[in-house]
Design a protein around this motif. Structure first.
Motif, PDB file in Angstrom:
ATOM      1  N   VAL A  64       0.681  -1.357   0.231  1.00  0.00           N
ATOM      2  CA  VAL A  64      -0.109   0.133   0.218  1.00  0.00           C
ATOM      3  C   VAL A  64       1.297   1.385  -0.296  1.00  0.00           C
ATOM      4  O   VAL A  64       0.549   2.008  -0.433  1.00  0.00           O
ATOM      5  CB  VAL A  64      -0.972  -0.295   1.265  1.00  0.00           C
ATOM      6  N   GLU A  65       1.946   1.219   0.550  1.00  0.00           N
ATOM      7  CA  GLU A  65       2.460   2.132   1.144  1.00  0.00           C
ATOM      8  C   GLU A  65       3.371   3.163  -0.424  1.00  0.00           C
ATOM      9  O   GLU A  65       3.744   3.809  -1.007  1.00  0.00           O
ATOM     10  CB  GLU A  65       3.582   1.998   2.014  1.00  0.00           C
ATOM     11  N   ALA A  66       3.999   2.044  -1.324  1.00  0.00           N
ATOM     12  CA  ALA A  66       4.354   1.593  -2.521  1.00  0.00           C
ATOM     13  C   ALA A  66       3.716   2.249  -3.447  1.00  0.00           C
ATOM     14  O   ALA A  66       3.571   3.140  -4.526  1.00  0.00           O
ATOM     15  CB  ALA A  66       5.691  -0.050  -2.669  1.00  0.00           C
ATOM     16  N   GLY A  67       2.765   1.468  -2.848  1.00  0.00           N
ATOM     17  CA  GLY A  67       1.784   2.431  -4.538  1.00  0.00           C
ATOM     18  C   GLY A  67       1.014   3.774  -4.041  1.00  0.00           C
ATOM     19  O   GLY A  67       1.307   4.668  -5.271  1.00  0.00           O
ATOM     20  N   LEU A  68       0.747   4.263  -3.056  1.00  0.00           N
ATOM     21  CA  LEU A  68       0.558   5.621  -2.876  1.00  0.00           C
ATOM     22  C   LEU A  68       1.710   6.244  -3.565  1.00  0.00           C
ATOM     23  O   LEU A  68       0.881   7.398  -3.041  1.00  0.00           O
ATOM     24  CB  LEU A  68       0.018   5.894  -1.157  1.00  0.00           C
ATOM     25  N   SER A  69       2.750   5.667  -2.916  1.00  0.00           N
ATOM     26  CA  SER A  69       3.777   6.612  -3.343  1.00  0.00           C
ATOM     27  C   SER A  69       4.413   7.139  -4.553  1.00  0.00           C
ATOM     28  O   SER A  69       5.215   7.965  -5.343  1.00  0.00           O
ATOM     29  CB  SER A  69       5.713   6.039  -2.158  1.00  0.00           C
ATOM     30  N   LYS A  70       3.007   6.466  -5.572  1.00  0.00           N
ATOM     31  CA  LYS A  70       3.260   6.826  -7.087  1.00  0.00           C
ATOM     32  C   LYS A  70       2.604   8.094  -6.806  1.00  0.00           C
ATOM     33  O   LYS A  70       2.582   8.661  -8.413  1.00  0.00           O
ATOM     34  CB  LYS A  70       2.861   6.093  -7.672  1.00  0.00           C
ATOM     35  N   ARG A  71       2.034   8.937  -5.520  1.00  0.00           N
ATOM     36  CA  ARG A  71       1.387  10.165  -6.298  1.00  0.00           C
ATOM     37  C   ARG A  71       1.578  10.446  -4.898  1.00  0.00           C
ATOM     38  O   ARG A  71       1.552  11.833  -5.532  1.00  0.00           O
ATOM     39  CB  ARG A  71      -0.482   9.191  -6.187  1.00  0.00           C
ATOM     40  N   LEU A  72       1.425  10.343  -4.314  1.00  0.00           N
ATOM     41  CA  LEU A  72       2.184  11.433  -2.688  1.00  0.00           C
ATOM     42  C   LEU A  72       3.597  10.757  -2.782  1.00  0.00           C
ATOM     43  O   LEU A  72       4.144  10.242  -2.726  1.00  0.00           O
ATOM     44  CB  LEU A  72       1.123  10.870  -1.443  1.00  0.00           C
ATOM     45  N   ASP A  73       3.940  11.988  -1.694  1.00  0.00           N
ATOM     46  CA  ASP A  73       5.303  12.355  -0.728  1.00  0.00           C
ATOM     47  C   ASP A  73       5.572  10.691  -0.408  1.00  0.00           C
ATOM     48  O   ASP A  73       4.739  10.915   0.914  1.00  0.00           O
ATOM     49  CB  ASP A  73       6.069  13.227  -0.271  1.00  0.00           C
ATOM     50  N   PRO A  74       6.756   9.893   0.274  1.00  0.00           N
ATOM     51  CA  PRO A  74       6.601   8.827   0.339  1.00  0.00           C
ATOM     52  C   PRO A  74       6.330   8.841   2.468  1.00  0.00           C
ATOM     53  O   PRO A  74       6.132   7.921   2.908  1.00  0.00           O
ATOM     54  CB  PRO A  74       8.050   7.829  -0.014  1.00  0.00           C
ATOM     55  N   SER A  75       7.254  10.218   2.085  1.00  0.00           N
ATOM     56  CA  SER A  75       6.815  10.491   4.375  1.00  0.00           C
ATOM     57  C   SER A  75       5.875  10.587   4.522  1.00  0.00           C
ATOM     58  O   SER A  75       5.371  10.259   5.536  1.00  0.00           O
ATOM     59  CB  SER A  75       8.357  11.836   4.013  1.00  0.00           C
ATOM     60  N   GLU A  76       5.483  11.496   3.494  1.00  0.00           N
ATOM     61  CA  GLU A  76       3.983  11.848   3.355  1.00  0.00           C
ATOM     62  C   GLU A  76       2.972  10.329   4.138  1.00  0.00           C
ATOM     63  O   GLU A  76       1.801  10.202   4.721  1.00  0.00           O
ATOM     64  CB  GLU A  76       3.172  12.841   2.581  1.00  0.00           C
TER      65      GLU A  76
END
Length: 429
Positions: A14-26
Motif C-alpha cells: 500500500v505504501e509503495a502504491g500510494l507513493s506513486k501519487r504522494l511524497d513517500p514520507s507523507e
C-alpha cells in the motif's frame, strides 16, 4: 476508500502504491496514523466486549443473590463505564474514517509514478491536417457567429459564453448524437438533478480533498450541504449509494447528459482560450458497475468505444495513459482521449475513461450479491466522458476549417445540424 484489511496485511505494498501519487514520507505518516487508530479501535472493542461480559456476570450474580435473599452492594457504576468506552470507540472510529477518507486510490500496476511528465502516449489515430493560413477557434467562432463571448461574460463573468446560431445547432447536435449512440449501445439514459447533496461528492471521492473546487449552495442551519455537480459521474454514482445489485444485473450501464459546473480560476490556464476551459460546459458521461474480475477488461472496452465516437467525427486524436499523479485521486487507472488543436500545437483531452476498482463503491456502499455466498462484495466502478463538447467544437472548427473561411460539418452530424458547411452569416440590413 481503501480496504483497511489490505493496510493491515500488506502495508508495504500500500505504501509503495500510494507513493506513486504522494511524497513517500507523507504516505508513511498517514498510514502510521491509520495503523495506530485501527489498533486503538480494536483494543476498545475488546475492552467493551469484556465490560459487557462483566456486566452479564454481575447481573447473574445479583439475580442469584437476590433469589437467595442475600444483599449485594454495587462496587462500581458499570453502566457509566460502558458508556465511556463506547463514546471513546465512536470517536476513534470517526477519526479513523476521516484518516481513511483522504487517502487516494492505489494506482494499477502499469500506472507509473509522477505527474504530467510521466504520461505515456499509447496510440495516435490519423494524421494532423495540414492547414494554410491557420485561424484559431476563437476567431472562427466569432467570425461565423457561433459563440458570443462578450454577452456570455456579461451574463456569467469570466469563463462563460453563449452558443449562437449554427454554433448552438452544432453543440446540440453533438449532445444528441452521443445520446443516440449510447442508447443504441445498451446504456440506460438518465437525466439527474444538477444540485447534489455533499454525500454524493464524498461517495465519488471528490470530497473532502477537492471540496473547494466546486460551487456550493448556501443552505439553512441544520440542512445538508449541497453543490452543483462538476460531472454527471458524481450524480450517477450517488444515485446508487447503499444499493445491492444481483450478479445477473452486472454489468450495469448508465449514461447521463448534464452541464458540468467547475470553479476554474481565472488566469490558471493562459493558453486555453474560448470554450476550451470554462465554469460551465456540456458533457455526456458513460458509467458502468461491474464485477471485480471484469473491471480492467471493461476499461479497455469503454476506451475503445469512446475512441470510436471521436474517430467517427473524423478528428485526429491520440490515446494517453496518465501517470498516477495526473489522474484523479479516486482512480486506479485513467486513459485520456486527446484531440489535436492546431492553433495550440498540442492535444487536449476530450474524454477521460477511468477505472476506480472498488474505491468509490466502498465510499458509496454499493455491493452485489455473490451466488452461493452469504457475503456481498463491492462492485467496481468505471466512468468515461463520451464526450465533452466544449473542446470538440474548437477541434472541429480548427481541423475542418476551409480556405474560404467556412467550416465543414462532420458527416455524422450533418442531418442533426441541418447543413454540411457553416459559412459566415450575411449581414443584416
Amino acid at each position: 476508500m481503501l480496504d483497511i484489511e489490505l493496510i493491515r496485511k500488506d502495508r508495504a505494498s500500500v505504501e509503495a502504491g500510494l507513493s506513486k501519487r504522494l511524497d513517500p514520507s507523507e504516505v508513511s505518516r498517514a498510514l502510521s496514523v491509520i495503523a495506530d487508530l485501527d489498533k486503538q479501535r480494536r483494543e476498545l472493542i475488546g475492552e467493551i466486549d469484556a465490560e459487557r461480559a462483566r456486566r452479564k456476570e454481575e447481573a447473574r450474580a445479583f439475580a442469584a443473590a437476590k433469589a437467595a435473599g442475600q444483599a449485594i452492594e454495587a462496587t462500581r457504576d458499570a453502566k457509566a463505564a460502558l458508556a465511556e468506552l463506547e463514546e471513546r470507540l465512536a470517536q476513534t472510529q470517526r477519526d479513523l474514517d476521516t484518516a481513511m477518507s483522504v487517502l487516494p486510490n492505489l494506482p494499477a500496476d502499469d500506472v507509473v509514478a509522477g505527474g504530467k511528465e510521466g504520461n505515456q502516449v499509447i496510440k495516435v489515430y490519423g494524421e494532423a491536417p495540414k492547414i494554410d493560413n491557420l485561424r484559431d477557434h476563437v476567431e472562427l467562432s466569432t467570425e461565423l457567429g457561433l459563440v458570443d463571448y462578450e454577452r456570455g461574460t456579461k451574463l456569467g463573468g469570466s469563463g462563460s459564453w453563449i452558443y449562437t446560431g449554427w454554433g448552438a445547432r452544432l453543440e446540440w447536435a453533438l449532445v444528441n448524437w452521443f445520446i443516440d449512440r449510447h442508447f443504441a449501445a445498451g446504456y440506460q439514459f438518465m437525466l439527474p438533478p444538477h444540485l447534489l447533496l455533499d454525500s454524493a461528492g464524498f461517495a465519488a471521492g471528490q470530497f473532502p480533498k477537492f471540496y473547494d473546487e466546486v460551487f456550493h449552495i448556501a443552505v439553512g442551519e441544520g440542512e445538508r450541504g449541497k453543490f452543483l455537480l462538476p460531472t454527471s459521474e458524481t450524480a450517477i454514482l450517488g444515485a446508487f449509494q447503499n444499493e445491492i445489485f444481483d450478479t445477473a444485473d452486472l454489468p450495469h450501464r448508465v449514461y447521463a447528459y448534464t452541464p458540468c459546473y467547475r470553479d476554474e480560476r481565472a488566469g490558471s490556464h493562459s493558453d486555453e482560450r474560448g470554450t476550451v476551459r470554462g465554469n460551465q460546459f456540456n458533457k455526456v458521461e458513460i458509467f458502468q458497475f461491474t464485477a471485480p474480475e471484469d473491471g480492467e477488461k471493461t476499461l479497455e472496452e469503454m476506451v475503445d468505444y469512446a475512441e470510436g465516437l471521436v474517430s467517427d467525427l473524423g478528428l485526429h486524436f491520440r490515446r494517453s495513459l496518465l501517470a498516477a499523479g495526473d489522474a484523479s485521486a479516486s482512480m486506479r487507472k485513467t486513459l485520456d482521449i486527446e484531440v489535436w488543436m492546431p492553433s495550440m500545437g498540442k492535444y487536449k483531452e476530450v474524454s477521460s475513461v477511468s477505472w476506480a476498482g472498488d474505491y468509490q463503491a466502498r465510499r458509496a456502499g454499493i455491493r452485489y450479491r455473490v451466488p452461493g455466498s452469504k457475503n456481498n462484495r463491492f462492485v467496481h466502478t468505471l466512468n468515461g466522458s463520451a464526450l465533452a463538447t466544449s473542446r470538440l467544437v474548437p477541434a472541429i472548427l480548427e481541423q475542418f476549417q476551409q480556405a474560404d473561411g467556412s467550416v465543414l460539418v462532420p458527416e455524422v452530424l450533418r442531418d442533426k445540424v441541418g447543413t454540411d458547411r457553416i459559412t459566415k452569416p450575411a449581414r443584416r440590413r
